[in-house]
Scaffold this motif. Structure first.
Motif, short mmCIF file in Angstrom:
data_model
loop_
_atom_site.label_atom_id
_atom_site.label_comp_id
_atom_site.label_asym_id
_atom_site.label_seq_id
_atom_site.Cartn_x
_atom_site.Cartn_y
_atom_site.Cartn_z
N ASP A 163 43.04 32.17 34.99
CA ASP A 163 43.88 33.19 35.61
C ASP A 163 43.15 34.52 35.80
O ASP A 163 43.47 35.28 36.69
N TYR A 164 42.19 34.83 34.94
CA TYR A 164 41.53 36.11 34.99
C TYR A 164 40.21 36.06 35.75
O TYR A 164 39.59 37.07 36.00
N ASP A 165 39.78 34.86 36.14
CA ASP A 165 38.48 34.72 36.76
C ASP A 165 38.57 34.00 38.11
O ASP A 165 37.60 33.44 38.58
N VAL A 166 39.73 34.02 38.75
CA VAL A 166 39.91 33.32 40.00
C VAL A 166 39.25 34.11 41.14
O VAL A 166 39.45 35.31 41.27
N GLU A 167 38.45 33.41 41.92
CA GLU A 167 37.83 34.02 43.10
C GLU A 167 38.45 33.36 44.32
O GLU A 167 38.50 32.13 44.42
#
Length: 165
Positions: free
Chosen positions: A64-68
């Motif tokens: 959730d915090y590293d979605v590109e």
């Protein structure tokens, strides 16, 4: 006897054959199938772009915090530039003699995020965060790269120095 054709009358008082009426939807279906059979398949570039976009998105992290994800897209006459939410541009297609068959990260020579992209016929431009710099790459035979009269092409993004503050 069931072997006889049944005649019926429509709203206009005309008689018609039930068997013939049943053939009409079947004929329409056959015509549709013939038309679909003659439709050309989508261009290979379209199919390739769909496949690459799908694999690009599938290869992104699921955290959730590293979605590109792709935030904006710009198209030139033969290439496409994707800008992600992390400020990283990717390109696919053909750009001034270089072929990018799958999304390829564009390396920008600055420690800033790219916040906006644009594309011309054979070139691309990126605006960096804070409006502090603009980079360009591709063909610049007529000065469209903004890099001066002696640079007619750039394979990699270069800072347009005249636009620096």
């Amino acid at each position: 006897n069931d072997n006889h054709k049944h005649d019926s009358t429509n709203d206009h008082g005309d008689q018609h054959d039930d068997a013939a009426a049943a053939e009409i939807p079947q004929q329409q279906q056959q015509q549709q199938q013939k038309m679909q059979a003659h439709e050309p398949p989508p261009p290979q570039e379209t199919v390739m772009a769909r496949c690459h976009a799908k694999s690009f998105l599938e290869s992104s992290s699921s955290s959730d915090y590293d979605v590109e994800f792709v935030e904006s897209i710009a198209c030139s006459s033969s290439s496409t530039i994707f800008l992600t939410n992390k400020g990283i541009p990717y390109q696919v297609g053909y750009l001034h003699g270089l072929v990018f068959p799958s999304p390829t990260k564009v390396t920008i020579p600055l420690p800033l995020k790219c916040v906006e992209i644009a594309a011309g016929r054979h070139f691309c431009i990126g605006r960096m965060e804070g409006g502090m710099a603009v980079v360009s790459w591709g063909a610049g035979h007529f000065g469209q790269l903004g890099l001066g009269p002696h640079i007619s092409a750039s394979e990699h993004p270069k800072v347009i120095e005249r636009l620096l503050p």
